[in-house]
Enzyme design. Sequence first.
Site, PDB file in Angstrom:
ATOM      1  N   GLY A 177      -9.075  16.060   2.847  1.00  0.00           N
ATOM      2  CA  GLY A 177      -7.915  16.077   2.546  1.00  0.00           C
ATOM      3  C   GLY A 177      -6.773  15.928   3.035  1.00  0.00           C
ATOM      4  N   PRO A 182     -13.666  15.020   6.086  1.00  0.00           N
ATOM      5  CA  PRO A 182     -12.456  14.073   6.096  1.00  0.00           C
ATOM      6  C   PRO A 182     -12.833  12.651   5.886  1.00  0.00           C
ATOM      7  CG  PRO A 182     -13.143  14.501   8.270  1.00  0.00           C
ATOM      8  CD  PRO A 182     -14.217  15.438   7.451  1.00  0.00           C
ATOM      9  N   ARG A 201      -9.908   9.903   4.512  1.00  0.00           N
ATOM     10  CA  ARG A 201      -8.635   9.067   4.805  1.00  0.00           C
ATOM     11  C   ARG A 201      -8.206   9.287   6.398  1.00  0.00           C
ATOM     12  NH1 ARG A 201      -4.761   8.584   1.082  1.00  0.00           N
ATOM     13  NH2 ARG A 201      -5.656  10.250  -0.005  1.00  0.00           N
ATOM     14  N   ARG A 228      -2.897   1.155  -4.373  1.00  0.00           N
ATOM     15  CA  ARG A 228      -2.702   2.593  -4.029  1.00  0.00           C
ATOM     16  C   ARG A 228      -0.935   2.661  -4.439  1.00  0.00           C
ATOM     17  NH1 ARG A 228      -2.113   5.146  -0.084  1.00  0.00           N
ATOM     18  NH2 ARG A 228      -2.457   7.065  -0.930  1.00  0.00           N
ATOM     19  N   TYR A 244      -0.291   5.384  -7.282  1.00  0.00           N
ATOM     20  CA  TYR A 244       0.345   6.531  -7.234  1.00  0.00           C
ATOM     21  C   TYR A 244       1.705   6.448  -6.333  1.00  0.00           C
ATOM     22  CZ  TYR A 244      -4.461   7.306  -5.783  1.00  0.00           C
ATOM     23  OH  TYR A 244      -5.798   7.113  -5.086  1.00  0.00           O
ATOM     24  N   CYS A 253      -0.964 -11.063 -11.742  1.00  0.00           N
ATOM     25  CA  CYS A 253      -0.020 -11.195 -13.027  1.00  0.00           C
ATOM     26  C   CYS A 253       0.023  -9.804 -13.633  1.00  0.00           C
ATOM     27  CB  CYS A 253      -0.911 -12.119 -14.006  1.00  0.00           C
ATOM     28  SG  CYS A 253      -0.968 -13.908 -13.449  1.00  0.00           S
ATOM     29  N   GLU A 254       0.850  -9.182 -12.767  1.00  0.00           N
ATOM     30  CA  GLU A 254       1.305  -7.912 -13.449  1.00  0.00           C
ATOM     31  C   GLU A 254       2.683  -7.333 -12.802  1.00  0.00           C
ATOM     32  OE1 GLU A 254      -0.553  -5.147 -14.945  1.00  0.00           O
ATOM     33  OE2 GLU A 254      -2.395  -6.444 -15.461  1.00  0.00           O
TER      34      GLU A 254
HETATM   35  C1  LIG Z   1     -12.350  12.402  -1.640  1.00  0.00           C
HETATM   36  C2  LIG Z   1     -13.126  13.575  -0.878  1.00  0.00           C
HETATM   37  C3  LIG Z   1     -13.179  13.793   0.384  1.00  0.00           C
HETATM   38  C4  LIG Z   1     -12.306  13.349   1.293  1.00  0.00           C
HETATM   39  O1  LIG Z   1     -10.789  13.295   1.171  1.00  0.00           O
HETATM   40  P1  LIG Z   1     -10.000  12.505   2.090  1.00  0.00           P
HETATM   41  O2  LIG Z   1      -8.571  13.001   1.584  1.00  0.00           O
HETATM   42  O3  LIG Z   1     -10.040  11.304   1.986  1.00  0.00           O
HETATM   43  O4  LIG Z   1      -9.884  13.266   3.382  1.00  0.00           O
HETATM   44  C5  LIG Z   1     -14.051  14.974   1.023  1.00  0.00           C
HETATM   45  N1  LIG Z   1     -14.667  15.682   0.038  1.00  0.00           N
HETATM   46  C6  LIG Z   1     -14.893  15.315  -1.301  1.00  0.00           C
HETATM   47  C7  LIG Z   1     -15.972  16.092  -2.359  1.00  0.00           C
HETATM   48  C8  LIG Z   1     -14.181  14.402  -1.980  1.00  0.00           C
HETATM   49  O5  LIG Z   1     -14.119  14.033  -3.158  1.00  0.00           O
END
Ligand SMILES: *Cc1c(COP(=O)(O)O)cnc(C)c1O
Length: 432
Positions: A249, A292, A294, A331, A335, A362-363
């Site tokens: 996250g 991690p 992202r 994305r 969002y 086509c959106e």
């Molecule tokens: C999506 C997810 C991650 C990775 O999240 P990022 O925001 O990409 O770092 C880690 N653990 C679980 C269980 C997830 O669903």
Amino acid sequence: MKQSDCLKVNGQGHLTIGGCDTVELAKEYGTPLYVLDESGVRAACRSYRDSIDRFYGGRGRVCYASKAFCCKEICRIMDSEQMGLDVVSEGELYTALAAGFPAERICFHGNNKTDHELCYALREGVGLIIVDNEYELMRLDRFADELGKKVSIAFRIKPGVDAHTHDFVRTGQIDSKFGVALETGEAMEIVKKALTLQNVVLKGVHCHIGSQIFELEPFELAAQRMIEFMAQVREETGYTIEELDLGGGFGICYTEKDAALRYDSYMEKVSVVVKETCERLSFPQPFMMLEPGRSIVGSSGITLYTVGSIKEIPNIRTYVAVDGGMTDNPRYALYQSEYEAVVANKADQPKTMKVTLAGKCCESGDLLGENMPIQQVESGDLVAVLSTGAYNYSMASNYNRLCRPAVVMVKDHASRVIVKRETMEDLVSNDL
Ligand SMILES: *Cc1c(COP(=O)(O)O)cnc(C)c1O
């Protein structure tokens, strides 16, 4: 371009990535094109790994959440970086195994794993299954029994922490489809249930509070609550849970507005809370896992597009249409995620325009961004959208029967295709 160290501008004013001229990459491989810098990906892995060594005595593991970008080559790279790997579906597990990734370093997540997926994971010897709910727990125990296996599990827990991020990527609160809640007693109940079962071995507890988070406090609070829960489990059952998985996250820099944290600050802060809470409760410090996704691949990737039609609507906006769109990057449509764009063949020029970057689908919602500052852009230019390494290729679709672009890996001035561009043949290959 503060997003990434791998991006530079060369003498011709062209954007380069990993030492490769993007204009040359577009010529060689076509557009749209995903480009990923291998050194950046490896550096991110190392940064997380080193932080566990430095701040937590090496007693932990970093698992790459492969849903951010999953293909065989990235699995091989993760293996060579001694990372663990998170998968959430048969397809991601299959990809990892097809790349030779060791099953024992794979964690299987997901809120609704099918019977087939659970048995597949059991047969292949997946190292840890993160169980989401009681329905899954009971089936897993039964399948393990039938297959004559003992399976290591962790529970997905909602620690009741509010991470300040987009609603669709918040997952730590009670109203979430993921996991069992702490404050309702649901988590304690499922732990006790697991301790009565013969074929599951309860190794850990897991939480993942959301994505694209920039503050450390929610992670610290989650860590504290999870350890308090582990201590409570020991008190009520006598059983010591040994592993704590704090999920992923960590936010990355998409535009200049984002102030990204250093990856190692996560472990630095969280390890203090973990140690203090353990000391206060006389609980043994757990083996720590981080997941991690992202932040491993996001800022090392860019997408290259060729500009087609440009539509200036006086006093309203200028649409700059590119040869991809929500099919390769949904994305913004999902969002309103903001991105930085650069005219890659004029990267040395100042950004004097503000445009809406539109796709070719086509959106009306098929946009890559609005109000994006960019160089003076003309049809035929090459546009790079930055920080597209995560949740782009993995979220891509064939809407309007567009082909998914190729993914090219660059490293030290050299490039290689790691995922081929889809062809017309691919598009009809399942049609009867
Ligand atoms: C999506 C997810 C991650 C990775 O999240 P990022 O925001 O990409 O770092 C880690 N653990 C679980 C269980 C997830 O669903």
